[in-house]
Enzyme design. Structure first.
Site, short mmCIF file in Angstrom:
data_model
loop_
_atom_site.label_atom_id
_atom_site.label_comp_id
_atom_site.label_asym_id
_atom_site.label_seq_id
_atom_site.Cartn_x
_atom_site.Cartn_y
_atom_site.Cartn_z
N ASP A 70 -20.39 -50.03 -34.64
CA ASP A 70 -21.06 -51.02 -34.57
C ASP A 70 -22.32 -51.10 -35.48
OD1 ASP A 70 -20.09 -52.87 -32.70
OD2 ASP A 70 -21.10 -52.13 -31.19
N GLU A 83 -17.71 -53.21 -37.00
CA GLU A 83 -18.13 -54.44 -36.39
C GLU A 83 -19.61 -54.62 -37.09
OE1 GLU A 83 -19.70 -56.11 -31.99
OE2 GLU A 83 -17.61 -55.45 -31.97
N HIS A 113 -24.91 -49.84 -29.92
CA HIS A 113 -24.47 -51.03 -28.90
C HIS A 113 -25.80 -51.99 -29.18
CE1 HIS A 113 -21.93 -52.58 -25.54
NE2 HIS A 113 -21.81 -53.24 -26.81
N TYR A 167 -5.12 -34.73 0.70
CA TYR A 167 -4.93 -35.86 1.73
C TYR A 167 -6.33 -35.70 2.44
CZ TYR A 167 -3.94 -38.55 5.84
OH TYR A 167 -3.99 -39.20 6.92
N ASP A 168 -7.23 -36.87 2.87
CA ASP A 168 -8.19 -36.86 3.68
C ASP A 168 -8.08 -38.22 4.45
OD1 ASP A 168 -10.73 -37.31 4.85
OD2 ASP A 168 -11.67 -36.37 2.94
N ASP A 217 0.76 -1.24 -0.07
CA ASP A 217 0.13 0.07 0.04
C ASP A 217 0.87 1.31 0.14
OD1 ASP A 217 -2.14 1.87 0.34
OD2 ASP A 217 -2.39 1.35 2.37
N HIS A 253 -12.79 -47.08 -28.48
CA HIS A 253 -13.47 -48.38 -28.42
C HIS A 253 -15.06 -48.00 -28.49
CE1 HIS A 253 -16.08 -51.26 -25.55
NE2 HIS A 253 -15.79 -51.99 -26.76
N ASN A 254 -16.13 -48.54 -29.20
CA ASN A 254 -17.34 -48.00 -29.47
C ASN A 254 -17.26 -46.58 -29.34
OD1 ASN A 254 -18.00 -50.74 -29.13
ND2 ASN A 254 -19.00 -50.71 -27.02
N GLU A 284 -14.42 -47.07 -33.81
CA GLU A 284 -15.23 -48.23 -34.07
C GLU A 284 -16.86 -47.89 -34.34
OE1 GLU A 284 -16.17 -52.37 -31.79
OE2 GLU A 284 -15.40 -50.52 -30.84
#
Length: 749
Positions: free
Chosen positions: A342, A389, A355, A698-699, A188, A310-311, A340
């Site tokens: 399907d 696929e 899917h 941390y807990d 200040d 994947h998928n 991918e």
């Protein structure tokens, strides 16, 4: 939209407030927020004075606001599934979409006029550009400005001591009142009892003074004020292991990071310049030259690890999740090179992707192919593999083939490369090409009947009859369409009949898929055979059928035996995707990483279970001195809660290299915790190891909370005093949160 801070990191005061587009954003607009065809609500949006936050409230509730985390891009017009679904109701010129970094969903908006939409689109683009072109100093100035804005509760442009105390809590700082008041009084200068922005900058500088950096600086500075050229050179040679180039580097670093003109004239570096260098990309733990595309890209595809999803169509879980073309966009933007699909018979002769036998939503096959065409080569121009696929009838397979040819055009590879030998897979240098992985009638050399009953279904989980699959029914036989079969060149899907069979009968263009449990079993029982197999042929690994929550397996186990296409659920954040991001961060983030020599040399018999038996075995010792942390984000947003951070260093690699060590936790200090703790490791196969730095709150009563992480290949680490710039759980940057470490690597004898 979840709450958070928009990090376009830019003060609106930084030369953009006179821009007409920014002016529209700051004045505010009533825009329609659209979530679906039936959910369209008006909200008032405006850019706040900090130029950081887009604030909005409901017209009806008249209260509350939300801020948005990092905006990556803005799309104009009907460029999202949601806006396409209401295209008849709102013209494209009124619509735009905000796209975010990481996994946060898009925000679809509709303006009242084309002019208003254009102002927001252009304004947001300017803010993004500004954020991307800021240098380190501007970023730091912005960070300070941002804190000032946050803490100046009554918006009078000044900050009294009460506001400063609140700010310290917000910043994760636990400080006794006496020390805080001492810093406040020193800053200040005008003795007015409050700090204006310039005084606050001084306060912030005193607050963030880094004693541990000052100590390193003092060790090399003759007068304690600056590092002369030769002093900086000896620091670079001794501590940073820069070797012969230290002299040239010292000159470069002064030119690049020293803020004081006087120091530059003296060919010297001040403490400010030194700290700026250590916090920069060059001072970071990742060797900057390895971030660039620098590997040999002329080897066969089987010689690379390939970033794979994947998928890909799923944004959530495997049973009820939402399927979306956005999932393909997100994966491709992250550098994924194998996606991918399907495929199932849909209504009106239109193949669909979802899917099968679950409640996941359905997308049209042709929409995905159009999306792939548009986004395949934005993050990387190396080849993309479409893994099909296929559960479709012959008729709809033929429709799929037609769409692939029509939409992808020349980008689709439909015949072997001219002049390429028919003994090995082609190299990734096949730039901007799309390859199809699916069943094929015959091979590259033959052309039998139009359709045939194939030996195995394309439903992998059934076909492999694995323990982690939910069903053990006999797979149905399927017929193939000649048109679709003809589009498969280098990635013919076949059933795996064992390594002996592959050695004597398999063709280089044949590839098999393995569930995670089958791949893990083969790796353990016949590691060296798996490594050999993967030198010549591609193999794909996918998550077991019981992972209906879209969780992931550890990809490292598969990379250890040279599997290239290790498919993960990209939509699921966590350790496994951190490892994937860590491995593929190198080599320009292009999605291809060259495997180590011993995974490409046919004479090698490398076995990850017994690394010490391999010819080039040279284990290394890694020592990580975790010195300090800087401005770690708060985990719990509750007023007054401050983190108790600890750092864990984890090594992933061959089984012998898997290890983790951690520091003790520091009570109540997320702002500048100091640990000074050294963690030691032995790395038996450095070429395959990844190192992950994790910070947790941390807990003692429950599981620790995640704060941030950074993962990188061991071979990409810089030694010496380095900063690690932490990433969120989602893999996005959280500046200026970092760790300060000293890394040393030596021969293990």
């Amino acid at each position: 939209v979840r709450s958070g801070r928009v990090v376009w990191v830019l003060s609106a005061a930084a030369g953009l407030q006179d821009d007409p587009h920014i002016a529209v954003m700051m004045a505010g607009s009533t825009l329609r927020k659209v979530k679906s065809r039936s959910w369209k609500k008006q909200r008032h949006f405006r850019l706040l004075e900090d130029g950081l936050t887009i604030w909005y409230k409901s017209r009806w509730a008249g209260r509350g606001h939300s801020t948005l985390t990092e905006v990556e891009a803005v799309r104009e017009g009907h460029q999202s599934e949601v806006l396409l679904s209401i295209a008849e109701e709102f013209p494209a010129s009124h619509c735009f979409t905000l796209v975010f970094h990481g996994r946060q969903g898009n925000l679809d908006l509709v303006a009242d006029s084309p002019e208003e939409a254009r102002a927001w689109v252009q304004g947001v683009r300017k803010l993004i550009h500004k954020a991307q072109t800021m240098d380190e100093k501007e970023r730091l100035d912005q960070w300070v400005f941002d804190w000032f804005q946050k803490a100046d509760k009554n918006k009078d442009g000044k900050m009294n001591f009460k506001e400063v105390k609140t700010l310290l809590k917000m910043m994760n700082v636990e400080m006794n009142e006496e020390h805080a008041l001492h810093l406040f009084t020193m800053a200040d200068k005008s003795e007015s009892g409050s700090l204006e922005i310039e005084e606050f900058v001084l306060f912030y500088k005193m607050l963030t003074q880094r004693d541990e950096v000052w100590k390193v600086f003092q060790d090399y500075s003759g007068d304690g004020e600056k590092l002369m050229l030769e002093e900086l050179e000896s620091f670079l040679k001794i501590e940073q292991h820069e070797g012969e180039q230290s002299g040239r580097r010292a000159k470069e670093l002064i030119g690049r990071y020293e803020p004081s003109e006087t120091a530059i004239k003296q060919e010297a570096m001040s403490l400010d310049g030194f700290q700026m260098y250590l916090c920069s990309q060059e001072g970071s733990i990742f060797r900057p030259e390895l971030l660039e595309l620098q590997q040999d890209m002329s080897r066969p595809l089987s010689h690379y690890f390939i970033s794979s999803s994947h998928n890909t169509y799923l944004l959530e879980d495997q049973l009820r999740g939402h399927s979306s073309v956005e999932a393909y966009i997100q994966a491709l933007k992250r550098g994924c090179r194998c996606v991918e699909l399907d495929c199932w018979d849909g209504h009106d002769g239109e193949p669909i992707v979802y899917h099968g036998h679950t409640l996941t939503t359905k997308i049209l096959f042709k929409d995905i192919i159009s999306t792939v065409k548009e986004y395949a080569f934005k993050a990387s121009d190396f080849p993309v593999i479409l893994s099909l696929e296929n559960h479709c009838s012959v008729e709809q397979q033929t429709v799929m083939a037609r769409y692939l040819r029509q939409i992808l055009g020349d980008a689709l590879l439909v015949c072997p490369l001219g002049g390429h030998d028919l003994q090995h897979l082609p190299p990734p240098q096949l730039k901007s090409k799309i390859l199809l992985k699916a069943k094929k009638i015959g091979g590259l050399e033959s052309c039998p009947d139009d359709t045939l009953t194939d030996e195995v279904s394309d439903d992998e989980e059934l076909a492999n009859g694995d323990a982690d699959s939910p069903s053990t029914e006999d797979p149905p036989k399927s017929k193939l369409s000649r048109e679709l079969s003809d589009l498969v060149v280098y990635c013919k899907s076949v059933h795996f009949h064992g390594f002996d069979h592959a050695r004597s009968h398999a063709k280089f263009y044949e590839m098999s898929s393995f569930s995670e449990s089958k791949a893990r079993r083969l790796a353990k029982e016949a590691g060296a055979d798996f490594v050999q197999y993967n030198m010549r042929q591609l193999s794909r690994v996918y998550p077991g059928g019981l992972r209906t929550d879209s969780s992931n397996y550890n990809p490292q186990d598969m990379w250890n035996v040279g599997c290239q296409i290790v498919a993960l659920n990209f939509q699921t954040a966590g350790l496994e995707m951190d490892l994937n991001d860590g491995l593929f961060r190198q080599n320009g983030g292009c999605g291809y990483v060259l495997k180590p020599d011993f995974m490409r040399d046919a004479t090698s018999r490398f076995n990850p279970e017994k690394p010490e038996e391999h010819q080039g075995y040279k284990p290394l010792r890694l020592a990580v001195q975790v010195i300090s942390g800087q401005q770690l984000p708060k985990v719990n947003q509750k007023e007054g809660s401050i983190v108790d951070p600890l750092v864990r260093v984890e090594v992933y690699g061959v089984p012998k290299d898997q290890a983790r060590e951690e520091t003790p936790h520091i009570q109540n200090n997320g702002f500048n915790p100091v640990w000074n703790k050294t963690l030691n490791f032995v790395i038996h196969t450095p070429e395959l190891a990844l190192v992950r730095f994790v910070v947790e709150d941390y807990d003692k009563a429950s599981r620790n909370d995640f704060i941030g992480q950074f993962t990188l290949p061991f071979k990409c680490m810089q030694t010496g005093f380095r900063h690690i710039h932490l990433l969120s759980k989602d893999g996005t940057a959280i500046p200026p949160s970092s760790l300060f470490v000293n890394i040393s690597i030596s021969a293990y004898t």
